[in-house]
Design a protein around this motif. Sequence first.
Motif, mmCIF file in Angstrom:
data_model
loop_
_atom_site.group_PDB
_atom_site.id
_atom_site.type_symbol
_atom_site.label_atom_id
_atom_site.label_comp_id
_atom_site.label_asym_id
_atom_site.label_seq_id
_atom_site.Cartn_x
_atom_site.Cartn_y
_atom_site.Cartn_z
ATOM 1 N N GLY A 149 0.823 -1.203 0.000
ATOM 2 C CA GLY A 149 0.000 0.000 0.000
ATOM 3 C C GLY A 149 0.857 1.252 0.000
ATOM 4 N N GLU A 150 0.216 2.409 -0.107
ATOM 5 C CA GLU A 150 0.941 3.676 -0.161
ATOM 6 C C GLU A 150 1.235 4.171 1.249
ATOM 7 N N PHE A 151 2.511 4.229 1.599
ATOM 8 C CA PHE A 151 2.933 4.675 2.922
ATOM 9 C C PHE A 151 3.426 6.118 2.833
ATOM 10 N N LYS A 152 3.083 6.893 3.870
ATOM 11 C CA LYS A 152 3.540 8.276 3.965
ATOM 12 C C LYS A 152 4.767 8.340 4.871
ATOM 13 N N MET A 153 5.870 8.834 4.306
ATOM 14 C CA MET A 153 7.110 9.022 5.066
ATOM 15 C C MET A 153 7.332 10.520 5.271
ATOM 16 N N GLY A 154 7.455 10.931 6.530
ATOM 17 C CA GLY A 154 7.710 12.334 6.826
ATOM 18 C C GLY A 154 9.196 12.591 6.998
ATOM 19 N N GLY A 155 9.580 13.859 6.830
ATOM 20 C CA GLY A 155 10.980 14.228 7.019
ATOM 21 C C GLY A 155 11.136 15.726 7.113
ATOM 22 N N ALA A 156 12.292 16.142 7.583
ATOM 23 C CA ALA A 156 12.590 17.568 7.685
ATOM 24 C C ALA A 156 13.124 18.056 6.340
ATOM 25 N N GLN A 157 12.351 18.922 5.683
ATOM 26 C CA GLN A 157 12.770 19.588 4.459
ATOM 27 C C GLN A 157 12.767 18.639 3.248
ATOM 28 N N SER A 158 12.810 19.228 2.079
ATOM 29 C CA SER A 158 12.740 18.436 0.848
ATOM 30 C C SER A 158 14.099 18.385 0.148
ATOM 31 N N LYS A 159 14.333 17.285 -0.567
ATOM 32 C CA LYS A 159 15.600 17.045 -1.281
ATOM 33 C C LYS A 159 16.806 17.256 -0.365
ATOM 34 N N ASP A 160 16.609 16.947 0.907
ATOM 35 C CA ASP A 160 17.657 17.083 1.911
ATOM 36 C C ASP A 160 17.950 15.694 2.462
ATOM 37 N N THR A 161 18.679 15.631 3.569
ATOM 38 C CA THR A 161 19.151 14.341 4.075
ATOM 39 C C THR A 161 18.030 13.345 4.340
ATOM 40 N N ASP A 162 16.891 13.814 4.880
ATOM 41 C CA ASP A 162 15.796 12.895 5.178
ATOM 42 C C ASP A 162 15.189 12.310 3.902
ATOM 43 N N PHE A 307 37.857 18.850 7.091
ATOM 44 C CA PHE A 307 36.461 19.207 6.831
ATOM 45 C C PHE A 307 36.232 19.345 5.322
ATOM 46 N N ASP A 308 37.141 19.989 4.641
ATOM 47 C CA ASP A 308 37.025 20.186 3.199
ATOM 48 C C ASP A 308 37.016 18.847 2.463
ATOM 49 N N LYS A 309 37.857 17.921 2.880
ATOM 50 C CA LYS A 309 37.904 16.586 2.272
ATOM 51 C C LYS A 309 36.584 15.850 2.480
ATOM 52 N N PHE A 310 36.029 15.958 3.685
ATOM 53 C CA PHE A 310 34.753 15.306 3.990
ATOM 54 C C PHE A 310 33.646 15.845 3.084
ATOM 55 N N ILE A 311 33.599 17.166 2.919
ATOM 56 C CA ILE A 311 32.580 17.792 2.084
ATOM 57 C C ILE A 311 32.660 17.261 0.649
ATOM 58 N N LYS A 312 33.847 17.221 0.095
ATOM 59 C CA LYS A 312 34.016 16.788 -1.295
ATOM 60 C C LYS A 312 33.621 15.321 -1.481
ATOM 61 N N GLN A 313 33.948 14.475 -0.496
ATOM 62 C CA GLN A 313 33.563 13.062 -0.581
ATOM 63 C C GLN A 313 32.046 12.906 -0.508
ATOM 64 N N ASP A 314 31.405 13.666 0.383
ATOM 65 C CA ASP A 314 29.953 13.570 0.537
ATOM 66 C C ASP A 314 29.244 14.086 -0.710
ATOM 67 N N LEU A 315 29.788 15.128 -1.320
ATOM 68 C CA LEU A 315 29.200 15.662 -2.542
ATOM 69 C C LEU A 315 29.125 14.600 -3.636
ATOM 70 N N GLU A 316 30.160 13.782 -3.748
ATOM 71 C CA GLU A 316 30.161 12.726 -4.762
ATOM 72 C C GLU A 316 29.056 11.711 -4.505
ATOM 73 N N HIS A 317 28.854 11.364 -3.224
ATOM 74 C CA HIS A 317 27.793 10.405 -2.880
ATOM 75 C C HIS A 317 26.415 10.978 -3.196
ATOM 76 N N VAL A 318 26.200 12.229 -2.822
ATOM 77 C CA VAL A 318 24.897 12.860 -3.036
ATOM 78 C C VAL A 318 24.612 13.042 -4.526
#
Length: 330
Positions: A149-162, A307-318
């Motif tokens: 069936g159709e389930f509703k999933m809630g989250g904070a903000q759109s096209k974001d981590t949730d 911190f800069d290295k972490f950001i660049k790695q996460d950007l690739e995943h996203v």
Amino acid sequence: MGRTSIFMLSAAATMLAGTMPALSAWQPQKPIEFIATAGPGGGTDNLARAVQNIITKHKLTEQPIVVVNKGGGSGAEGYVYGKASAGDPYKVIFGTSNAWQQPLVSKVAFNYTDLTPIAAMAQDEFLLWVKQDAPYKTAGDYLKAAASGEFKMGGAQSKDTDEVLTRMIEKAGKVKLTYIPFKSGAETAVQLAGGHLDSHVNNPSESLGQWRGGTQRPLCVFSPKRLPQGAKVTATEGWGDVPTCVEQGLDIKRYEQPRTVWLPGKVTPDQAAFYVDLMKKVQATPEWKDYIEKTSQVDTFLTGAEFDKFIKQDLEHVKQVAGEQGWLVK
């Protein structure tokens, strides 16, 4: 002037310089504004207020601090405000990975490069939450029900981590979920308690009160291992009793969210260094350790090149997930 006179003058100048106090490092001279890029009660707001309380209690600065919520546009409001405050070291922006993720997927008037990164202070966990009286006891049960069936999933903000995690759940579980965004995790928790949603993926701190109050419960945590036990949340269970999602048949081994701190762009190195040092002092307090334990986050501190290295790695995943969803801004 002879060589001897020049030498004596130079020596005298050196001695005088040694007796003069060095120029003091930058210190704030007026009130500081903490900008939470989310609504009241969410994880970002909780972080900003926890840091504010610690600084105030331990008198880590002489200046008062006020927390302001600017969560409009899925947090873009706060970052745009930070961009518009270029050169102002009295605006401290608290956010998450949405600082660099959001410009990938939405036409917003900022980029993370418009800001000055200070630190990632913690990694927050995600859990799959359902109503207390929901019939499913495991993530596997939940996926079977969602498939029928159709389930509703809630989250904070759109096209974001949730929502990114929601789409990962769809792919891993071969289900379709209707994602409904709210201003914060706190608001999402209220909606689930009221029966307007079937589930959400809040961080521990965002639904701690609801679990304790018996309106909702976690099915699993998106972590490679169970969380530290800590104190009991309910009469019988604590965070360490929540199974991992992989244990229950939902093959997403790890999904975490960094809690980040920024200044506007064009501040001086001394001003940025002051806040890096300030956040390190916050992390050294017993109140910070208590905050980390109560919210079941992972204590970390990334700054500078790390911190800069972490950001660049996460950007690739996203980019990969956003590309699959057709979200990438062209």
